[in-house]
Design a protein around this motif. Structure first.
Motif, PDB file in Angstrom:
ATOM      1  N   ARG B  18       0.851  -1.189   0.000  1.00  0.00           N
ATOM      2  CA  ARG B  18       0.000   0.000   0.000  1.00  0.00           C
ATOM      3  C   ARG B  18       0.887   1.239   0.000  1.00  0.00           C
ATOM      4  N   MET B  20       0.976   5.625  -0.290  1.00  0.00           N
ATOM      5  CA  MET B  20       0.249   6.889  -0.259  1.00  0.00           C
ATOM      6  C   MET B  20       1.154   7.994  -0.773  1.00  0.00           C
ATOM      7  N   GLU B  22       1.323  12.151  -1.241  1.00  0.00           N
ATOM      8  CA  GLU B  22       0.668  13.302  -0.630  1.00  0.00           C
ATOM      9  C   GLU B  22       0.922  14.579  -1.430  1.00  0.00           C
ATOM     10  N   TYR B  64      -6.969   2.952  -7.517  1.00  0.00           N
ATOM     11  CA  TYR B  64      -6.562   4.137  -6.756  1.00  0.00           C
ATOM     12  C   TYR B  64      -7.702   4.599  -5.852  1.00  0.00           C
ATOM     13  N   SER B  65      -7.349   5.279  -4.785  1.00  0.00           N
ATOM     14  CA  SER B  65      -8.336   5.976  -3.958  1.00  0.00           C
ATOM     15  C   SER B  65      -7.701   7.286  -3.510  1.00  0.00           C
ATOM     16  N   VAL B  66      -8.553   8.231  -3.088  1.00  0.00           N
ATOM     17  CA  VAL B  66      -8.054   9.538  -2.673  1.00  0.00           C
ATOM     18  C   VAL B  66      -8.728   9.958  -1.374  1.00  0.00           C
ATOM     19  N   SER B  67      -8.101  10.919  -0.737  1.00  0.00           N
ATOM     20  CA  SER B  67      -8.651  11.526   0.462  1.00  0.00           C
ATOM     21  C   SER B  67      -8.350  13.021   0.427  1.00  0.00           C
ATOM     22  N   SER B  75      -4.582  13.467  -0.937  1.00  0.00           N
ATOM     23  CA  SER B  75      -3.696  12.311  -0.957  1.00  0.00           C
ATOM     24  C   SER B  75      -4.210  11.257  -1.918  1.00  0.00           C
ATOM     25  N   SER B  77      -3.884   7.162  -2.858  1.00  0.00           N
ATOM     26  CA  SER B  77      -3.438   5.869  -2.335  1.00  0.00           C
ATOM     27  C   SER B  77      -3.544   4.786  -3.390  1.00  0.00           C
ATOM     28  N   GLU B  79      -3.905   0.976  -3.107  1.00  0.00           N
ATOM     29  CA  GLU B  79      -4.203   0.010  -2.049  1.00  0.00           C
ATOM     30  C   GLU B  79      -3.312  -1.227  -2.134  1.00  0.00           C
TER      31      GLU B  79
END
Lengths: 111, 117
Positions: B18, B20, B22, B64-67, B75, B77, B79
């Motif tokens: 995983r 991340m 930024e 992909y994923s984001v925050s 950010s 990510s 996974e």
């Protein structure tokens, strides 16, 4: 068909010549058009934007837009070795839509 | 100081890990974006966010994923990283109401070079 198409090049011109970079796009609803310059290993930077049919000039750069032909171009007059970079064409449908980029045209200006 | 910063600048990782990435900005822009760049394919949009509560998928969001932790932070990510996610990743920002500039000009960070072995 790609949404934004550019000749990948490389395009080579002698110093002082006019460099002509071309871009076509597939979505007729596109409203905003941008040219970015990207030096090797660096991030893209905006050099021109155009929203209406016709020509827009900024220093040595001229952007040309023809919505009927779905075509946008960038002319660089008096090309300098420092203009050697990859030029990215980008197209946006509206202010709340995402931007789509072409693959870029690599330009080399030879002294 | 740079207006848009990305960390890390370079990362080598292994398949299945995983990761991340930024992005932080001091431009005060509402809109933030994540792109990846591959040779011959140009920049492709992964995710974008028009404000803290608004997240949208781009062309290639799978894997992909984001925050959006705050207006200034976005950010990305991976996974479970896979080799075909090896690419140069750019964060960008824009402001719809930018004064003195073209509508929706995007400002890019310096990029993160990610290698997945």
């Amino acid at each position: 068909q790609k949404e934004v198409e550019q000749n990948s090049g490389p395009l080579s011109v002698p110093e002082g010549a006019i460099a002509s970079l071309n871009c076509t796009y597939s979505d007729r609803g596109s409203q905003s058009f941008f040219w970015y310059r990207q030096y090797s290993g660096k991030s893209p930077e905006l050099i021109m934007s155009i929203y209406s049919n016709g020509d827009k000039e900024d220093g040595r750069f001229t952007a040309q837009l023809n919505k009927a032909s779905q075509y946008v171009s960038l002319l660089i007059r008096d090309s300098q070795p420092s203009d050697s970079a990859t030029y990215l064409c980008a197209v946006r449908k509206g202010n709340n839509n995402d931007m789509r980029f072409g693959a870029g045209t690599r330009l080399t200006v030879k002294p | 100081d740079a207006d848009v910063t990305q960390t890390p600048r370079n990362r080598i990782t292994k398949t299945g890990k995983r990761i991340m990435l930024e992005c932080s900005q001091t431009k005060g822009h509402d809109r933030m974006y994540w792109y990846r760049q591959d040779p011959g394919l140009g920049l492709r949009l992964i995710y974008y966010s028009f404000d803290v509560k608004d997240i949208n998928k781009g062309e290639i969001s799978d894997g992909y994923s984001v925050s959006r932790q705050a207006q200034a932070k976005f950010s990305l990510s991976l996974e479970s990283a896979i080799p075909n996610q090896t690419a140069l990743y750019f964060c960008a920002t824009s402001d719809l109401t930018a004064k003195g500039g073209p509508r929706n000009e995007q400002f890019f960070g310096p990029g993160t070079r990610l290698t997945v072995l």
